[in-house]
Design a protein around this motif. Structure first.
Motif, PDB file in Angstrom:
ATOM      1  N   LYS A  47       0.843  -1.192   0.000  1.00 27.94           N
ATOM      2  CA  LYS A  47       0.000   0.000   0.000  1.00 27.94           C
ATOM      3  C   LYS A  47       0.881   1.245   0.000  1.00 27.94           C
ATOM      4  O   LYS A  47       1.694   1.457   0.882  1.00 27.94           O
ATOM      5  CB  LYS A  47      -0.913   0.005   1.224  1.00 27.94           C
ATOM      6  N   GLY A  48       0.733   2.032  -1.038  1.00 29.18           N
ATOM      7  CA  GLY A  48       1.475   3.278  -1.118  1.00 29.18           C
ATOM      8  C   GLY A  48       2.713   3.217  -1.996  1.00 29.18           C
ATOM      9  O   GLY A  48       3.387   4.233  -2.168  1.00 29.18           O
ATOM     10  N   GLY A  49       3.051   2.055  -2.564  1.00 27.78           N
ATOM     11  CA  GLY A  49       4.208   2.025  -3.443  1.00 27.78           C
ATOM     12  C   GLY A  49       4.650   0.623  -3.785  1.00 27.78           C
ATOM     13  O   GLY A  49       3.934  -0.362  -3.568  1.00 27.78           O
ATOM     14  N   ASN A  50       5.870   0.518  -4.331  1.00 28.78           N
ATOM     15  CA  ASN A  50       6.436  -0.788  -4.634  1.00 28.78           C
ATOM     16  C   ASN A  50       7.958  -0.694  -4.690  1.00 28.78           C
ATOM     17  O   ASN A  50       8.518   0.367  -5.004  1.00 28.78           O
ATOM     18  CB  ASN A  50       5.895  -1.333  -5.957  1.00 28.78           C
ATOM     19  N   ASN A  51       8.603  -1.819  -4.355  1.00 27.74           N
ATOM     20  CA  ASN A  51      10.043  -1.982  -4.506  1.00 27.74           C
ATOM     21  C   ASN A  51      10.302  -3.128  -5.485  1.00 27.74           C
ATOM     22  O   ASN A  51       9.397  -3.882  -5.842  1.00 27.74           O
ATOM     23  CB  ASN A  51      10.706  -2.311  -3.163  1.00 27.74           C
ATOM     24  N   THR A  52      11.562  -3.253  -5.892  1.00 27.99           N
ATOM     25  CA  THR A  52      11.969  -4.382  -6.723  1.00 27.99           C
ATOM     26  C   THR A  52      13.151  -5.061  -6.058  1.00 27.99           C
ATOM     27  O   THR A  52      14.143  -4.400  -5.726  1.00 27.99           O
ATOM     28  CB  THR A  52      12.357  -3.924  -8.141  1.00 27.99           C
ATOM     29  N   ASN A  53      13.043  -6.386  -5.860  1.00 28.37           N
ATOM     30  CA  ASN A  53      14.127  -7.163  -5.246  1.00 28.37           C
ATOM     31  C   ASN A  53      14.799  -8.048  -6.284  1.00 28.37           C
ATOM     32  O   ASN A  53      14.128  -8.663  -7.131  1.00 28.37           O
ATOM     33  CB  ASN A  53      13.597  -8.057  -4.124  1.00 28.37           C
ATOM     34  N   ASP A  54      16.112  -8.135  -6.204  1.00 27.11           N
ATOM     35  CA  ASP A  54      16.867  -9.075  -7.027  1.00 27.11           C
ATOM     36  C   ASP A  54      17.603 -10.033  -6.090  1.00 27.11           C
ATOM     37  O   ASP A  54      17.887  -9.692  -4.938  1.00 27.11           O
ATOM     38  CB  ASP A  54      17.856  -8.342  -7.924  1.00 27.11           C
ATOM     39  N   PHE A  55      17.934 -11.244  -6.602  1.00 26.59           N
ATOM     40  CA  PHE A  55      18.436 -12.311  -5.734  1.00 26.59           C
ATOM     41  C   PHE A  55      19.671 -12.968  -6.332  1.00 26.59           C
ATOM     42  O   PHE A  55      19.872 -12.995  -7.550  1.00 26.59           O
ATOM     43  CB  PHE A  55      17.358 -13.389  -5.529  1.00 26.59           C
ATOM     44  N   GLY A  92      10.935   2.086  -5.150  1.00 19.61           N
ATOM     45  CA  GLY A  92      10.074   2.633  -6.193  1.00 19.61           C
ATOM     46  C   GLY A  92      10.354   2.053  -7.554  1.00 19.61           C
ATOM     47  O   GLY A  92       9.947   2.596  -8.571  1.00 19.61           O
ATOM     48  N   GLY A  93      11.099   0.914  -7.589  1.00 17.15           N
ATOM     49  CA  GLY A  93      11.357   0.237  -8.848  1.00 17.15           C
ATOM     50  C   GLY A  93      12.521   0.780  -9.632  1.00 17.15           C
ATOM     51  O   GLY A  93      12.872   0.257 -10.675  1.00 17.15           O
ATOM     52  N   SER A  94      13.174   1.881  -9.157  1.00 14.63           N
ATOM     53  CA  SER A  94      14.277   2.455  -9.936  1.00 14.63           C
ATOM     54  C   SER A  94      15.462   2.870  -9.062  1.00 14.63           C
ATOM     55  O   SER A  94      16.582   2.468  -9.287  1.00 14.63           O
ATOM     56  CB  SER A  94      13.777   3.647 -10.752  1.00 14.63           C
ATOM     57  N   LEU A  95      15.227   3.638  -8.025  1.00 16.84           N
ATOM     58  CA  LEU A  95      16.305   4.117  -7.169  1.00 16.84           C
ATOM     59  C   LEU A  95      16.796   3.014  -6.246  1.00 16.84           C
ATOM     60  O   LEU A  95      16.026   2.446  -5.482  1.00 16.84           O
ATOM     61  CB  LEU A  95      15.819   5.306  -6.334  1.00 16.84           C
TER      62      LEU A  95
END
Length: 355
Positions: A47-55, A92-95
């Protein structure tokens, strides 16, 4: 994770003695595999945004209990475990966020259907197989997030989801232990996107920390490479291909399922038996047999028809009919012991015995 452990395990097994001829898996078997897996990048939506994780590349282990039907098809129940460390978090998917941290694991159970592709010994016993599976997988996030200079923002929680997988593999039998095979597999696993109720813990250096319950939605797509072993409990030692056994003066002729017709190879073996008849041979026994896949009375008649077909070919090749004795034994005296109803090529035979 490095490939070193996986490669060392594979090399140790390959160093075992000479490989055997492949036989269809028939009955109960156990399997185990270990290797490396790649959990694909995922969007973490909240809620309020998204992140992106890499593994990073991680490790995977699989245990299975299965049943082979003797015709190439197998079914099995599988337990699996995968683990991957977080290498990168994008806010936020970029920073990019500082100091990615945490581990993601998945574990669960699946039911698989597989099919072994019989290549007729073309690759020296190597047998490819394919399969699909479905089941339920739990996805666990452990302190996943960012951490740097005494500050952190991480979340932890577990949720399950239904999933499926596709399997492509190779098996290679080991002659030193009948029923034992080396396996190598690629698996692609995917689940529906689990919505995980996590505890979000934020800590600010010099200020303190606070926790709150939030929901996040993640993806779970995974590529796995495994090496392992499979052991079939009721496998019989490999039987040599049809050929004359000089010491016993015995020749074996094999037949297709429910057939009494002679193949070109069968006629060749019968010709070798006829040519081997020489001085001192006064009696030729022609004994017919079947596997255990049909009714006993039908198999008795089929075994006699097979014996008669071989006897007729011996006569055509110049053997006097009065030297030949034919008998049908039905489904008795199997070369390869099997349960009732199992199709076994080695048991569909005629024995030509020169006395």
């Amino acid at each position: 994770m490095s490939f070193k452990k996986t490669l060392l395990a594979a090399a140790a097994v390959v160093a075992l003695p000479v490989l055997a001829q492949a036989q269809p898996v028939n009955g109960l078997y156990l399997g185990a595999g270990f290797g490396t897996n790649r959990l694909m990048e995922t969007d973490v939506t909240f809620k309020g945004g998204n992140n992106t994780n890499d593994f990073s590349w991680g490790y995977v282990g699989v245990l299975s209990l299965g049943w082979g039907f003797g015709n190439g098809f197998r079914v099995e129940l599988e337990g699996n475990y995968r683990s991957n460390d977080v290498t990168d978090v994008k806010l936020g998917g970029s920073l990019k966020g500082p100091g990615a941290t945490g581990t993601v694991t998945s574990y669960g159970a699946m039911a698989n259907i597989l099919y072994d592709i019989n290549l007729g010994g073309m690759l020296g016993g190597l047998t490819p197989y394919v399969g699909v599976g479905a089941g339920y997988i739990w996805h666990d996030y452990d302190s996943v997030g960012i951490s740097q200079a005494g500050s952190s923002d991480t979340y932890s929680g577990t949720e399950g989801a239904f999933g499926g997988q596709a399997i492509v593999g190779l098996s290679l039998p080991i002659s030193a232990v009948p029923g034992l095979s080396l396996t190598a597999e690629y698996r692609f696993m995917a689940t529906s996107s689990p919505e995980i109720g996590v505890t979000n813990t934020a800590k600010i250096a010099g200020v303190g920390s606070a926790s709150q319950k939030v929901d996040i939605e993640v993806d779970n797509f995974n590529h796995s490479l495994l090496v392992g072993l499979r052991y079939a409990f009721n496998a019989a030692p490999a039987v040599a291909a049809a050929a004359p056994v000089s010491a016993a003066r015995t020749f074996l002729v094999f037949f297709d399922w429910s057939k009494a017709d002679l193949t070109d190879r069968a006629r060749q073996i019968i010709g070798e038996a006829a040519s081997s008849r020489g001085a001192g041979v006064t009696r030729i026994e022609v004994n017919g047999f079947t596997d255990r896949s049909g009714p006993a009375d039908y198999n008795m008649g089929l075994s006699q028809r097979r014996a008669n077909a071989v006897a007729a070919e011996l006569v055509r090749r110049g053997v006097p009919r009065n030297e030949i004795v034919t008998r049908g034994f039905g489904e008795e005296n199997n070369l390869v012991p099997t349960a009732d109803g199992v199709r076994e090529p080695q048991n569909r035979r005629v024995e030509i015995i020169l006395r």
